[in-house]
Design a protein around this motif. Structure first.
Motif, mmCIF file in Angstrom:
data_model
loop_
_atom_site.group_PDB
_atom_site.id
_atom_site.type_symbol
_atom_site.label_atom_id
_atom_site.label_comp_id
_atom_site.label_asym_id
_atom_site.label_seq_id
_atom_site.Cartn_x
_atom_site.Cartn_y
_atom_site.Cartn_z
ATOM 1 N N GLU A 6 -5.421 -7.021 -7.650
ATOM 2 C CA GLU A 6 -4.346 -6.824 -6.680
ATOM 3 C C GLU A 6 -3.323 -7.950 -6.768
ATOM 4 O O GLU A 6 -3.648 -9.072 -7.152
ATOM 5 N N SER A 7 -2.111 -7.634 -6.368
ATOM 6 C CA SER A 7 -1.060 -8.644 -6.268
ATOM 7 C C SER A 7 -0.051 -8.186 -5.227
ATOM 8 O O SER A 7 -0.044 -7.008 -4.820
ATOM 9 N N GLY A 8 0.792 -9.127 -4.785
ATOM 10 C CA GLY A 8 1.888 -8.769 -3.897
ATOM 11 C C GLY A 8 1.694 -9.103 -2.438
ATOM 12 O O GLY A 8 2.577 -8.848 -1.622
ATOM 13 N N SER A 21 0.284 -4.213 -5.278
ATOM 14 C CA SER A 21 0.007 -3.524 -6.535
ATOM 15 C C SER A 21 -1.448 -3.714 -6.902
ATOM 16 O O SER A 21 -2.044 -4.746 -6.595
ATOM 17 N N CYS A 22 -1.993 -2.732 -7.573
ATOM 18 C CA CYS A 22 -3.387 -2.795 -8.041
ATOM 19 C C CYS A 22 -3.414 -2.254 -9.461
ATOM 20 O O CYS A 22 -3.186 -1.059 -9.673
ATOM 21 N N THR A 77 -1.579 1.735 -12.468
ATOM 22 C CA THR A 77 -1.320 0.924 -11.285
ATOM 23 C C THR A 77 -1.182 1.804 -10.044
ATOM 24 O O THR A 77 -0.554 2.858 -10.100
ATOM 25 N N ALA A 78 -1.783 1.341 -8.969
ATOM 26 C CA ALA A 78 -1.585 1.946 -7.654
ATOM 27 C C ALA A 78 -0.782 0.972 -6.806
ATOM 28 O O ALA A 78 -0.925 -0.247 -6.932
ATOM 29 N N TYR A 79 0.050 1.547 -5.943
ATOM 30 C CA TYR A 79 0.920 0.724 -5.104
ATOM 31 C C TYR A 79 0.699 1.061 -3.634
ATOM 32 O O TYR A 79 0.362 2.194 -3.281
ATOM 33 N N LEU A 80 0.935 0.075 -2.802
ATOM 34 C CA LEU A 80 0.979 0.290 -1.367
ATOM 35 C C LEU A 80 2.257 -0.341 -0.855
ATOM 36 O O LEU A 80 2.368 -1.560 -0.790
ATOM 37 N N GLN A 81 3.217 0.506 -0.505
ATOM 38 C CA GLN A 81 4.464 0.028 0.081
ATOM 39 C C GLN A 81 4.298 0.016 1.593
ATOM 40 O O GLN A 81 3.978 1.045 2.193
ATOM 41 N N MET A 82 4.515 -1.147 2.181
ATOM 42 C CA MET A 82 4.333 -1.313 3.627
ATOM 43 C C MET A 82 5.651 -1.696 4.264
ATOM 44 O O MET A 82 6.261 -2.705 3.871
ATOM 45 N N HIS A 83 6.082 -0.919 5.218
ATOM 46 C CA HIS A 83 7.303 -1.194 5.987
ATOM 47 C C HIS A 83 6.938 -1.351 7.460
ATOM 48 O O HIS A 83 5.857 -0.975 7.898
ATOM 49 N N SER A 84 7.886 -1.875 8.217
ATOM 50 C CA SER A 84 7.712 -2.026 9.676
ATOM 51 C C SER A 84 6.377 -2.673 10.002
ATOM 52 O O SER A 84 5.639 -2.211 10.880
ATOM 53 N N LEU A 85 6.080 -3.738 9.297
ATOM 54 C CA LEU A 85 4.787 -4.391 9.471
ATOM 55 C C LEU A 85 4.617 -4.935 10.877
ATOM 56 O O LEU A 85 5.582 -5.387 11.518
ATOM 57 N N LYS A 86 3.366 -4.890 11.331
ATOM 58 C CA LYS A 86 3.003 -5.359 12.656
ATOM 59 C C LYS A 86 1.954 -6.447 12.527
ATOM 60 O O LYS A 86 1.193 -6.463 11.555
ATOM 61 N N CYS A 95 -8.149 -3.164 -2.952
ATOM 62 C CA CYS A 95 -7.944 -1.970 -3.762
ATOM 63 C C CYS A 95 -9.301 -1.362 -4.087
ATOM 64 O O CYS A 95 -10.270 -2.087 -4.367
ATOM 65 N N HIS A 96 -9.373 -0.048 -4.051
ATOM 66 C CA HIS A 96 -10.634 0.667 -4.296
ATOM 67 C C HIS A 96 -10.363 1.813 -5.252
ATOM 68 O O HIS A 96 -9.322 2.475 -5.172
ATOM 69 N N ALA A 97 -11.307 2.034 -6.147
ATOM 70 C CA ALA A 97 -11.210 3.157 -7.077
ATOM 71 C C ALA A 97 -12.522 3.919 -7.072
ATOM 72 O O ALA A 97 -13.594 3.319 -7.000
#
Length: 117
Positions: A6-8, A21-22, A77-86, A95-97
Motif C-alpha cells: 500500500e501507499s498514499g 494505492s495497492c 493496482t487497486a485504488y481507494l479515492q477518499m473525499h470529504s474525509l472525517k 489492502c486485501h485480496a
C-alpha cells in the motif's frame, strides 16, 4: 503467493482527500477480488469497500458517496479515492485480496490515514 504493497496514506484535514494505492505481485491480479479494510485504535478491523474481478463494488454505509474503489488490471493496482474525509475515518487501512476459486486471501502491511485539523 501474492504480495500487496500500500501507499498514499498520511495526514489530511477534515473535508480533505487522499488516494490509497495497492500494488499486487504475481500474475493473478485480474482474477482477484480486492478490498480495503480499516482498523481504528481499540476497534475491530472492518471492511470499507471491495471490488470484485468483474468490477462489481460494495461500500459500507458510512463511506458511500465519499469513497471510491477502482482497479487497473494492467497495472495490477487497486485504488481507494477518499473525499470529504472525517476524523472518524482515521485508521490503519489494509489492502486485501481474495482468490475466490482457490479460497486464498492476502493482506497488505497496512498504512496509516489520519484525519485531523
Amino acid at each position: 503467493q501474492v504480495q500487496l504493497v500500500e501507499s498514499g496514506g498520511g495526514l489530511a484535514e477534515p473535508g480533505g482527500s487522499l488516494r490509497l494505492s495497492c500494488v499486487a505481485s504475481g500474475d493473478s491480479f485480474s482474477h482477484l477480488g480486492m478490498g480495503w479494510y480499516r482498523q481504528a485504535p481499540g476497534k475491530q478491523r472492518e471492511l470499507v469497500t471491495r471490488i470484485f474481478a468483474n468490477g462489481g463494488t460494495t461500500y459500507r454505509d458510512s463511506v458511500k458517496g465519499r469513497f471510491t474503489i477502482s482497479r487497473d488490471n494492467a497495472e495490477k493496482t487497486a485504488y481507494l479515492q477518499m473525499h470529504s474525509l472525517k476524523p472518524e475515518d482515521t485508521a490503519v487501512y489494509y489492502c486485501h485480496a481474495r482468490h475466490y476459486v482457490f479460497n486464498l486471501e492476502y493482506w497488505g502491511q497496512g498504512i496509516q490515514v489520519t484525519v485531523s485539523s
